[in-house]
Motif scaffolding. Sequence first.
Motif, PDB file in Angstrom:
ATOM      1  N   SER A  90       4.428   2.478   2.387  1.00 47.10           N
ATOM      2  CA  SER A  90       5.701   2.380   1.676  1.00 47.10           C
ATOM      3  C   SER A  90       6.659   3.490   2.103  1.00 47.10           C
ATOM      4  CB  SER A  90       5.464   2.465   0.167  1.00 47.10           C
ATOM      5  OG  SER A  90       6.684   2.439  -0.529  1.00 47.10           O
ATOM      6  N   ARG A 107       8.303   0.138  -4.016  1.00 46.25           N
ATOM      7  CA  ARG A 107       7.314  -0.554  -3.202  1.00 46.25           C
ATOM      8  C   ARG A 107       7.510  -2.070  -3.266  1.00 46.25           C
ATOM      9  NH1 ARG A 107       1.916   1.993  -5.500  1.00 46.25           N
ATOM     10  NH2 ARG A 107       0.899   0.478  -4.154  1.00 46.25           N
ATOM     11  N   LEU A 137       7.954   5.321  -2.739  1.00 47.25           N
ATOM     12  CA  LEU A 137       6.977   4.931  -3.760  1.00 47.25           C
ATOM     13  C   LEU A 137       7.623   4.392  -5.031  1.00 47.25           C
ATOM     14  CD1 LEU A 137       4.255   7.704  -3.338  1.00 47.25           C
ATOM     15  CD2 LEU A 137       4.281   5.358  -2.459  1.00 47.25           C
ATOM     16  N   ARG A 185       6.621  -5.674  -3.842  1.00 41.97           N
ATOM     17  CA  ARG A 185       5.631  -6.177  -4.794  1.00 41.97           C
ATOM     18  C   ARG A 185       5.985  -7.573  -5.276  1.00 41.97           C
ATOM     19  NH1 ARG A 185       8.686  -2.181  -6.740  1.00 41.97           N
ATOM     20  NH2 ARG A 185       9.745  -2.391  -8.733  1.00 41.97           N
ATOM     21  N   GLU A 225       0.843  -1.192   0.000  1.00 42.85           N
ATOM     22  CA  GLU A 225       0.000   0.000   0.000  1.00 42.85           C
ATOM     23  C   GLU A 225       0.886   1.253   0.000  1.00 42.85           C
ATOM     24  OE1 GLU A 225      -0.032  -2.433   2.243  1.00 42.85           O
ATOM     25  OE2 GLU A 225      -1.989  -3.384   2.112  1.00 42.85           O
ATOM     26  N   GLU A 226       0.464   2.277  -0.720  1.00 41.56           N
ATOM     27  CA  GLU A 226       1.241   3.511  -0.798  1.00 41.56           C
ATOM     28  C   GLU A 226       1.481   4.128   0.573  1.00 41.56           C
ATOM     29  OE1 GLU A 226      -0.571   6.247  -3.518  1.00 41.56           O
ATOM     30  OE2 GLU A 226      -0.088   5.003  -5.263  1.00 41.56           O
ATOM     31  N   GLN A 227       0.469   4.090   1.436  1.00 36.30           N
ATOM     32  CA  GLN A 227       0.563   4.739   2.743  1.00 36.30           C
ATOM     33  C   GLN A 227       1.658   4.130   3.621  1.00 36.30           C
ATOM     34  OE1 GLN A 227      -2.074   3.545   0.986  1.00 36.30           O
ATOM     35  NE2 GLN A 227      -3.790   3.490   2.416  1.00 36.30           N
TER      36      GLN A 227
END
Length: 163
Positions: free
Chosen positions: A78, A84, A81, A86, A74-76
């Motif tokens: 990380s 991330r 960005l 994955r 999730e971006e929040q």
Amino acid sequence: MSTETEALRAEIEALIGRFKTVQFACVSEDNEPLASYAPFVRQDGDFYIYVSALAPHTTCLKTTPVASLLFIEEEQTSRNLFARLRLILQCSVEEVGRGSADYEEVLDRFADKFGPTIAMLRQLPDFSLLKLEITSGRFVKGFGAAYTVTDKAFNQLQQIIGK
């Protein structure tokens, strides 16, 4: 299995475990890309999605039976960005026939995970159960920390070394 591989495997399983849905990309017969998502369950290392014929991605997956799955931090949460955490998995796609033992077993897993909605969806004739089997993939932890995936149990991970 090495201690490093065990740790990486645990990280991959933890990442997948954070999600009830999977993002994926597929390709139409006309070679047009399509991104979508679907709720999923796993069984014996394979991913299963239960999808409606009314959704464009179902047609894509049935006519061009390959998909690329994406599980991404999730971006929040990380730290960066551009890097991330994955997991990208290339998969072959196969429809599971209604009435087969696998069909009933996997849909029971969907019911356990997603509740009463599945009982309603089971009654709809346009829904298909699709099995997505890993053929290859890549696990990225961040800059300079990427690994190839070659098996659905995540037991064979090889670090990718830049040139």
